[in-house]
Write a protein that holds these residues in place. Structure first.
Motif, PDB file in Angstrom:
ATOM      1  N   ALA A  81      -7.517 -10.065 -16.505  1.00 36.41           N
ATOM      2  CA  ALA A  81      -7.016 -11.404 -16.169  1.00 36.41           C
ATOM      3  C   ALA A  81      -6.265 -11.411 -14.855  1.00 36.41           C
ATOM      4  CB  ALA A  81      -6.097 -11.886 -17.297  1.00 36.41           C
ATOM      5  N   GLY A  82      -6.109 -12.616 -14.302  1.00 36.47           N
ATOM      6  CA  GLY A  82      -5.261 -12.813 -13.138  1.00 36.47           C
ATOM      7  C   GLY A  82      -5.793 -12.216 -11.862  1.00 36.47           C
ATOM      8  N   SER A  83      -4.849 -11.905 -10.981  1.00 35.22           N
ATOM      9  CA  SER A  83      -5.181 -11.367  -9.663  1.00 35.22           C
ATOM     10  C   SER A  83      -4.065 -10.431  -9.218  1.00 35.22           C
ATOM     11  CB  SER A  83      -5.351 -12.514  -8.660  1.00 35.22           C
ATOM     12  OG  SER A  83      -4.139 -13.230  -8.552  1.00 35.22           O
ATOM     13  N   PHE A  84      -4.186  -9.905  -8.015  1.00 34.10           N
ATOM     14  CA  PHE A  84      -3.145  -9.014  -7.491  1.00 34.10           C
ATOM     15  C   PHE A  84      -3.129  -9.092  -5.981  1.00 34.10           C
ATOM     16  CE2 PHE A  84      -6.777  -6.396  -6.746  1.00 34.10           C
ATOM     17  CZ  PHE A  84      -6.445  -5.557  -5.705  1.00 34.10           C
ATOM     18  N   GLY A  85      -2.018  -8.668  -5.408  1.00 33.27           N
ATOM     19  CA  GLY A  85      -1.879  -8.481  -3.970  1.00 33.27           C
ATOM     20  C   GLY A  85      -1.423  -7.052  -3.732  1.00 33.27           C
ATOM     21  N   SER A  86      -1.539  -6.574  -2.506  1.00 27.68           N
ATOM     22  CA  SER A  86      -1.138  -5.183  -2.237  1.00 27.68           C
ATOM     23  C   SER A  86      -0.609  -5.032  -0.819  1.00 27.68           C
ATOM     24  CB  SER A  86      -2.324  -4.239  -2.450  1.00 27.68           C
ATOM     25  OG  SER A  86      -3.358  -4.522  -1.532  1.00 27.68           O
ATOM     26  N   SER A  87       0.166  -3.979  -0.612  1.00 31.53           N
ATOM     27  CA  SER A  87       0.664  -3.606   0.713  1.00 31.53           C
ATOM     28  C   SER A  87       0.855  -2.097   0.747  1.00 31.53           C
ATOM     29  CB  SER A  87       1.988  -4.314   1.018  1.00 31.53           C
ATOM     30  OG  SER A  87       2.982  -3.919   0.089  1.00 31.53           O
ATOM     31  N   VAL A  88       0.843  -1.521   1.944  1.00 32.75           N
ATOM     32  CA  VAL A  88       1.016  -0.074   2.106  1.00 32.75           C
ATOM     33  C   VAL A  88       2.208   0.218   3.002  1.00 32.75           C
ATOM     34  CG1 VAL A  88      -1.451   0.413   1.795  1.00 32.75           C
ATOM     35  CG2 VAL A  88      -0.557   0.059   4.086  1.00 32.75           C
ATOM     36  N   ASN A  89       2.775   1.425   2.854  1.00 33.67           N
ATOM     37  CA  ASN A  89       3.875   1.823   3.736  1.00 33.67           C
ATOM     38  C   ASN A  89       3.477   3.003   4.624  1.00 33.67           C
ATOM     39  OD1 ASN A  89       3.998   4.066   2.099  1.00 33.67           O
ATOM     40  ND2 ASN A  89       6.158   3.844   1.567  1.00 33.67           N
ATOM     41  N   PHE A  90       2.186   3.134   4.899  1.00 30.01           N
ATOM     42  CA  PHE A  90       1.693   4.150   5.827  1.00 30.01           C
ATOM     43  C   PHE A  90       0.690   3.480   6.755  1.00 30.01           C
ATOM     44  CE2 PHE A  90      -0.546   4.440   1.782  1.00 30.01           C
ATOM     45  CZ  PHE A  90      -1.877   4.285   2.148  1.00 30.01           C
ATOM     46  N   VAL A  91       0.287   4.181   7.813  1.00 35.24           N
ATOM     47  CA  VAL A  91      -0.610   3.598   8.804  1.00 35.24           C
ATOM     48  C   VAL A  91      -2.038   3.592   8.268  1.00 35.24           C
ATOM     49  CG1 VAL A  91      -1.562   3.812  11.133  1.00 35.24           C
ATOM     50  CG2 VAL A  91       0.852   4.306  10.720  1.00 35.24           C
ATOM     51  N   ALA A  92      -2.583   2.386   8.138  1.00 41.36           N
ATOM     52  CA  ALA A  92      -3.970   2.209   7.704  1.00 41.36           C
ATOM     53  C   ALA A  92      -4.496   0.938   8.346  1.00 41.36           C
ATOM     54  CB  ALA A  92      -4.043   2.105   6.188  1.00 41.36           C
ATOM     55  N   SER A  93      -5.777   0.920   8.633  1.00 45.10           N
ATOM     56  CA  SER A  93      -6.370  -0.303   9.178  1.00 45.10           C
ATOM     57  C   SER A  93      -7.054  -1.060   8.053  1.00 45.10           C
ATOM     58  CB  SER A  93      -7.363   0.029  10.293  1.00 45.10           C
ATOM     59  OG  SER A  93      -8.407   0.831   9.796  1.00 45.10           O
ATOM     60  N   GLY A  94      -7.155  -2.358   8.207  1.00 45.82           N
ATOM     61  CA  GLY A  94      -7.812  -3.177   7.196  1.00 45.82           C
ATOM     62  C   GLY A  94      -6.883  -3.510   6.047  1.00 45.82           C
ATOM     63  N   MET A  95      -7.344  -4.437   5.259  1.00 45.72           N
ATOM     64  CA  MET A  95      -6.631  -4.860   4.050  1.00 45.72           C
ATOM     65  C   MET A  95      -7.604  -4.736   2.892  1.00 45.72           C
ATOM     66  SD  MET A  95      -3.473  -5.876   4.585  1.00 45.72           S
ATOM     67  CE  MET A  95      -3.175  -6.833   3.141  1.00 45.72           C
ATOM     68  N   ASN A  96      -7.464  -3.721   2.119  1.00 47.93           N
ATOM     69  CA  ASN A  96      -8.303  -3.464   0.958  1.00 47.93           C
ATOM     70  C   ASN A  96      -9.779  -3.731   1.233  1.00 47.93           C
ATOM     71  OD1 ASN A  96      -8.842  -2.616  -1.640  1.00 47.93           O
ATOM     72  ND2 ASN A  96      -8.661  -4.653  -2.474  1.00 47.93           N
ATOM     73  N   PRO A  97     -10.528  -2.744   1.649  1.00 45.95           N
ATOM     74  CA  PRO A  97     -10.108  -1.348   1.645  1.00 45.95           C
ATOM     75  C   PRO A  97      -9.212  -0.989   2.838  1.00 45.95           C
ATOM     76  CG  PRO A  97     -12.371  -1.484   2.381  1.00 45.95           C
ATOM     77  CD  PRO A  97     -11.950  -2.879   1.998  1.00 45.95           C
ATOM     78  N   TYR A  98      -8.368   0.007   2.587  1.00 49.02           N
ATOM     79  CA  TYR A  98      -7.488   0.554   3.613  1.00 49.02           C
ATOM     80  C   TYR A  98      -8.165   1.787   4.196  1.00 49.02           C
ATOM     81  CZ  TYR A  98      -3.962  -2.394   1.378  1.00 49.02           C
ATOM     82  OH  TYR A  98      -3.268  -3.454   0.872  1.00 49.02           O
TER      83      TYR A  98
END
Length: 162
Positions: A81-98
């Motif tokens: 159910a539902g949904s989710f959001g995400s964030s990272v604390n390291f250097v990565a390009s893109g937003m899911n996939p990182y």
């Protein structure tokens, strides 16, 4: 002796010199290829964890040195159910996939996920680490966080992770 004088009947000095020059073995130069240019095995680990009774969970990611220019990809997927959001604390390009591009150093950090669930809803986020450009990954390649929102409250009081 001039250029037209014969060394042997029918052969000029110029012809003999040309033949001798071509008979010298050719020297081939090969540019050395750095060790990191080939694919290499990068040890990685991703583990999910619960973050109290709120709507958040997290994934801890660690890797060995990632060769320069090679890539590792972390993909988050949702089920339930539902949904989710995400964030990272390291250097990565893109937003899911990182996408993490290697600099020759090891990488470690946290991916925070925040669930939005309906009443009595359960959602699960799975993180999967895969090879991008060049890098081969091995180790713990998947992790998960599962949250449940009970009753009519906003309390996300059930969680499992690994």
């Amino acid at each position: 002796m001039s250029d037209n004088e014969s060394v042997a009947p029918g052969l000029s000095r110029r012809t003999v010199t040309k033949a001798a020059a071509w008979a010298v073995p050719a020297i081939v130069f090969a540019a050395p290829v750095p060790a990191f240019a080939a694919s290499s095995d990068v040890a990685v680990s991703i583990t999910g964890s619960c973050a109290g009774s709120g709507p958040t969970g997290s994934f801890t990611f660690t890797s060995g040195p990632i060769p320069v220019g090679q890539e590792i990809v972390i993909t988050l997927s949702h089920s339930g159910a539902g949904s989710f959001g995400s964030s990272v604390n390291f250097v990565a390009s893109g937003m899911n996939p990182y996408t993490i591009t290697g600099t020759g150093a090891a990488v470690s950090g946290v991916i925070t996920v925040s669930f939005t669930l309906p009443t009595n809803g359960t959602g699960r986020v799975t993180a999967t680490v895969s090879s991008g450009s060049g890098a081969l990954v091995s180790g713990k390649l998947t992790g998960f966080v599962e949250k449940r929102r009970d009753g009519n409250s906003s309390n996300y009081n059930q969680c499992s992770a690994g």
